[in-house]
Write an enzyme that holds these catalytic residues in place. Sequence first.
Site, short mmCIF file in Angstrom:
data_model
loop_
_atom_site.label_atom_id
_atom_site.label_comp_id
_atom_site.label_asym_id
_atom_site.label_seq_id
_atom_site.Cartn_x
_atom_site.Cartn_y
_atom_site.Cartn_z
N LYS A 59 4.06 -10.50 -7.50
CA LYS A 59 4.07 -9.38 -6.55
C LYS A 59 3.20 -9.78 -5.36
CE LYS A 59 3.09 -4.38 -6.51
NZ LYS A 59 2.67 -3.23 -7.35
N SER A 75 5.79 0.63 -7.35
CA SER A 75 5.77 -0.23 -6.18
C SER A 75 6.14 -1.68 -6.48
CB SER A 75 4.37 -0.20 -5.55
OG SER A 75 3.41 -0.71 -6.46
N SER A 125 3.44 1.75 -11.44
CA SER A 125 4.24 0.78 -10.69
C SER A 125 4.75 -0.42 -11.46
CB SER A 125 3.46 0.29 -9.47
OG SER A 125 3.50 1.28 -8.49
N1 GLN Z 1 3.74 6.00 -7.21
C1 GLN Z 1 2.32 5.90 -7.35
C2 GLN Z 1 1.66 5.91 -5.99
O1 GLN Z 1 2.36 5.84 -5.02
C3 GLN Z 1 1.92 4.70 -8.14
C4 GLN Z 1 1.96 3.44 -7.39
C5 GLN Z 1 1.40 2.29 -8.17
O2 GLN Z 1 1.30 2.34 -9.40
N2 GLN Z 1 0.98 1.27 -7.45
O3 GLN Z 1 0.48 5.97 -5.88
#
Ligand code: GLN
Length: 483
Positions: A76, A151, A175
């Site tokens: 990532k 994400s 995410s």
């Molecule tokens: N959807 C969540 C957020 O936007 C989690 C994102 C993540 O786990 N990086 O904060």
Amino acid sequence: MHQLTLAEIARGLADKKFSSEELTKTLLARIAQLDPQLNSFITLTEDLALEQAKAADARRANGESGALLGAPIAHKDLFCTLGVRTSCASKMLDNFKAPYDATVVAKLAAAGAVSLGKTNMDEFAMGSANESSYYGAVKNPWNLDHVPGGSSGGSAAAVAARLLPAATGTDTGGSIRQPAALTNLTGLKPTYGRVSRWGMIAYASSLDQAGPLARTAEDCAILLQGMAGFDPQDSTSIDEPVPDFSANLNGSLNGLRIGVPKEFFSEGLDTRIAELIHNSIKELEKLGAVIKPISLPNMQHAIPAYYVIAPAEASSNLSRFDGVRFGHRCENPKDLTDLYKRSRAEGFGPEVQRRILVGAYALSAGYYDAYYLQAQKIRRLIKNDFMAAFNEVDIILGPTTPNPAWKIGAKNSDPVSAYLEDVYTITANLAGLPGLSMPAGFVDGLPVGVQLLAPYFQEGRLLNVAHQYQLNTDWHTRSPAGF
Ligand code: GLN
């Protein structure tokens, strides 16, 4: 060759059926051919990959072995990679080449993994759809009109489309697990502190945790083994022995107590998903598990608490991007204030700006007690709920997401509706617990995930349950048409 799992690749390399160099070339060609449809990579590192593959082949020729030696993966794009762009999918870091490797990157490289490149993601890991990337949205290989989740959506889409067997992700509020669910993968968020955060660009430091995305629990065990372990460079890393995850996949589930929280099946859950989750419960019962209804009474407060704490930490973490030390700098600033303002306004996308504003507001002198402090108290209540539940059960099970993957753009005008998709995943981050999502079936041709949560440092238990489930189901073996 692209259908092979990490475990199969390890056997193939050991048996000299193919070399890491051949495999790497095959996958790079496949990425060049198919990724334009998905947009799952931000940067490809072909030369580095071939160099690493040749080095891995040489190590094998010298008698070395290891499940990751010569295995292709990708990172990532928020893991710092020496000399390679580390963008966090933001214009802010479009030109940033990290001066060092993140611990996760260094550990996997030392184990002989071959990194094909850096995967697309939501900007600064903020999102559940992978639509907020400066490099454009990622498409779900199961239906190119739909989001892959976020994400870590680039890692998920690439692995689901068989562009490579596994990739790293990070999970601050879901995410890893959420994109795994929406693309038919297995993904694991380890216990907070299990995997080093050093060199991982911070979103919300008390919640962020790196973990594996792969097609099987067996492969998650292999990748996690290469990532986990104490790191003195990360002050929140925990010095806890790392078990042999692969060696512990075959434990019997006989008598395993699975808690099913009633709050996971309340309003908002797609009834077709609820049915698939109940099918997976029946499957685990057949394997000997005992189901216990439980309650996590403070779950309804998790979203509001998370969406105060995460932005608060983000507003602090992202203050370092000031146009002076890192990344984007505006043209011809009038003075220092103008430099800060315009560099940040130009460098950050709308979702990141929204989070910074919310976080700075929640931390401001007049509102700190009303928002941030309250949210921290809720966080403790949620943790206490889990502690009480784990006195009665060994594993907690529920859906990973309330809905299957939505259409790209469908939630753009309503960020809160996207935040609500995190309802089942964020509690594990607030409590620091390990969680796993695995394939449980399909709704309208789109994948659905079932989530397992375990007590601290019981990643091995999650992988064991998921592996036994996968020996008796075939959802995880299905691949998207066209890939
Ligand atoms: N959807 C969540 C957020 O936007 C989690 C994102 C993540 O786990 N990086 O904060």
